[in-house]
Write an enzyme that holds these catalytic residues in place. Structure first.
Site, PDB file in Angstrom:
ATOM      1  N   ARG A 171       0.833  -1.200   0.000  1.00  0.00           N
ATOM      2  CA  ARG A 171       0.000   0.000   0.000  1.00  0.00           C
ATOM      3  C   ARG A 171       0.875   1.262   0.000  1.00  0.00           C
ATOM      4  NH1 ARG A 171      -0.501   4.726   2.534  1.00  0.00           N
ATOM      5  NH2 ARG A 171      -0.056   3.674   4.500  1.00  0.00           N
ATOM      6  N   ASP A 172       1.546   1.530   1.108  1.00  0.00           N
ATOM      7  CA  ASP A 172       2.344   2.749   1.249  1.00  0.00           C
ATOM      8  C   ASP A 172       3.429   2.797   0.172  1.00  0.00           C
ATOM      9  OD1 ASP A 172       3.832   4.904   2.099  1.00  0.00           O
ATOM     10  OD2 ASP A 172       4.027   4.256   4.164  1.00  0.00           O
TER      11      ASP A 172
ATOM     12  N   HIS B  31       6.757   4.316  12.434  1.00  0.00           N
ATOM     13  CA  HIS B  31       6.764   4.218  10.969  1.00  0.00           C
ATOM     14  C   HIS B  31       7.794   5.207  10.431  1.00  0.00           C
ATOM     15  CE1 HIS B  31       4.239   3.780   7.129  1.00  0.00           C
ATOM     16  NE2 HIS B  31       5.066   4.757   6.832  1.00  0.00           N
TER      17      HIS B  31
ATOM     18  N   HIS C 197      10.766   6.592   7.564  1.00  0.00           N
ATOM     19  CA  HIS C 197      11.195   6.672   6.166  1.00  0.00           C
ATOM     20  C   HIS C 197      12.701   6.924   6.110  1.00  0.00           C
ATOM     21  CE1 HIS C 197       7.332   7.031   3.675  1.00  0.00           C
ATOM     22  NE2 HIS C 197       7.003   6.549   4.845  1.00  0.00           N
TER      23      HIS C 197
ATOM     24  N   CYS D 204       5.828   9.858  -0.369  1.00  0.00           N
ATOM     25  CA  CYS D 204       4.536  10.468  -0.090  1.00  0.00           C
ATOM     26  C   CYS D 204       4.275  11.517  -1.150  1.00  0.00           C
ATOM     27  CB  CYS D 204       4.499  11.110   1.299  1.00  0.00           C
ATOM     28  SG  CYS D 204       2.937  11.962   1.633  1.00  0.00           S
TER      29      CYS D 204
ATOM     30  N   ASN E 269       9.943   4.129   2.488  1.00  0.00           N
ATOM     31  CA  ASN E 269       9.875   3.559   3.834  1.00  0.00           C
ATOM     32  C   ASN E 269      11.183   2.842   4.148  1.00  0.00           C
ATOM     33  OD1 ASN E 269       6.877   3.703   4.787  1.00  0.00           O
ATOM     34  ND2 ASN E 269       6.805   3.154   2.623  1.00  0.00           N
TER      35      ASN E 269
HETATM   36 ZN   LIG Z   1       5.440   5.289   4.948  1.00  0.00          ZN
END
Ligand SMILES: [Zn+2]
Length: 298
Positions: free
Chosen positions: A13-14, A205, A207, A238, A247
């Protein structure tokens, strides 16, 4: 320092939401199969955000319909509002992930609403999901820095976190959306939050933008955090955060944790193989250190 850690895989997803190449549904399904086979217990499969905003994940329902679900693995999806939740429930998701930002400008860019106006949108989503017996996780973006505002006030992080927990979410994932966090800051934020919020409800989370992600995880571990998000191959970024890179790579996190004697239950060689396979799918080299070493050796 925790003896074992839960890795929540956000690559499908991300990661894929920010890839310029649109990955075919069948490759997404194969990606989920590979990740399920690695021992990961939490996989964020896709997003039910309006496909107009994230065309790369417009096939969320198809992906959910086609994946083979392994016992003991939770297949979750990102959900922005009640409309998205309807689609997610129809797709039979195992868990729901909502999201908002700790900084006003990023929240407006990403969600098109003020922070205050976002709560009434999310609250019924959490309520309905919980009524269906689904676990709900809340992502808080820009916790450690905002692409528009720079420094983010910790009071704002606390406020958003509290409000989400009051809605009934089970877990907070504190996101360093643009990868600017440094370890001392991670320690400071966790120490502040855990005076009011149980440590077990907090995930981190990170990056990889400035190379501090692994050190930030180390700081999180030292503050007793045992849930970390990561993406195979270090996929991601993003779209609403200029300059943000991917990430932290799942395989790199596993490399560090396993050699520290911290268990994850995940087979790092299977994740590394998946990263190598992904390079063929997305048509570029992935950013993980483990994969770079492997490429250099072959
Ligand atoms: Zn992320």
């Amino acid at each position: 320092m925790p003896k074992s850690v839960i890795i929540k895989e956000v690559g499908p997803r991300d990661g894929l939401q920010n890839e310029s190449a649109v990955v075919p549904t069948e490759d997404k399904v194969e990606l989920i199969r590979r990740l399920s086979d690695s021992g990961l217990k939490h996989i964020e499969v896709s997003s039910f955000v309006n496909p107009k905003w994230i065309p790369a994940l417009a096939d969320a329902s198809d992906v959910f319909a086609q994946i083979e679900r392994k016992d003991g693995v939770l297949y979750s999806a990102l959900v922005p509002n009640e409309r998205g939740l309807e689609r997610a429930l129809t797709a039979n998701v195992d868990a729901v992930n909502i999201f908002m930002s700790a900084s006003e400008s990023h929240n407006r860019k990403n969600i098109n609403k003020s922070i205050e106006d976002t709560f009434p949108v999310l609250s019924p989503v959490v309520k309905s999901a919980k009524n269906q017996g689904l676990p709900v996780r809340g992502y808080v973006s820009t916790v450690f820095g905002c692409p528009y505002e720079g420094k983010v006030n910790i009071e704002s992080v606390l406020n958003v976190s509290h409000r989400l927990l009051e809605m009934g979410i089970d877990e907070l994932s504190l996101g360093d959306t643009i990868g600017v966090a440094v370890p001392s800051q991670v320690t400071e934020v966790i120490e502040k939050l855990t005076t009011e919020i149980p440590r077990e409800k907090i995930a981190l989370h990170f990056h990889a933008t400035y190379g501090t992600a692994m050190a930030n995880i180390w700081a999180g571990l030292n503050s007793g955090i045992s849930i970390f998000d990561a993406a195979v191959g270090g996929l991601g970024g993003c779209p609403y955060a200029p300059g943000a890179s991917g990430n932290v790579a799942t395989e790199d996190v596993l490399y560090m944790l396993h050699r520290m004697g911290i268990e994850t239950g995940v087979d790092e060689s299977k994740i590394l193989d998946t990263a190598a396979w992904l390079e063929k799918v997305i048509g570029r080299n992935v950013a993980s250190n483990m994969r770079a070493v492997q490429r250099g050796a072959s």
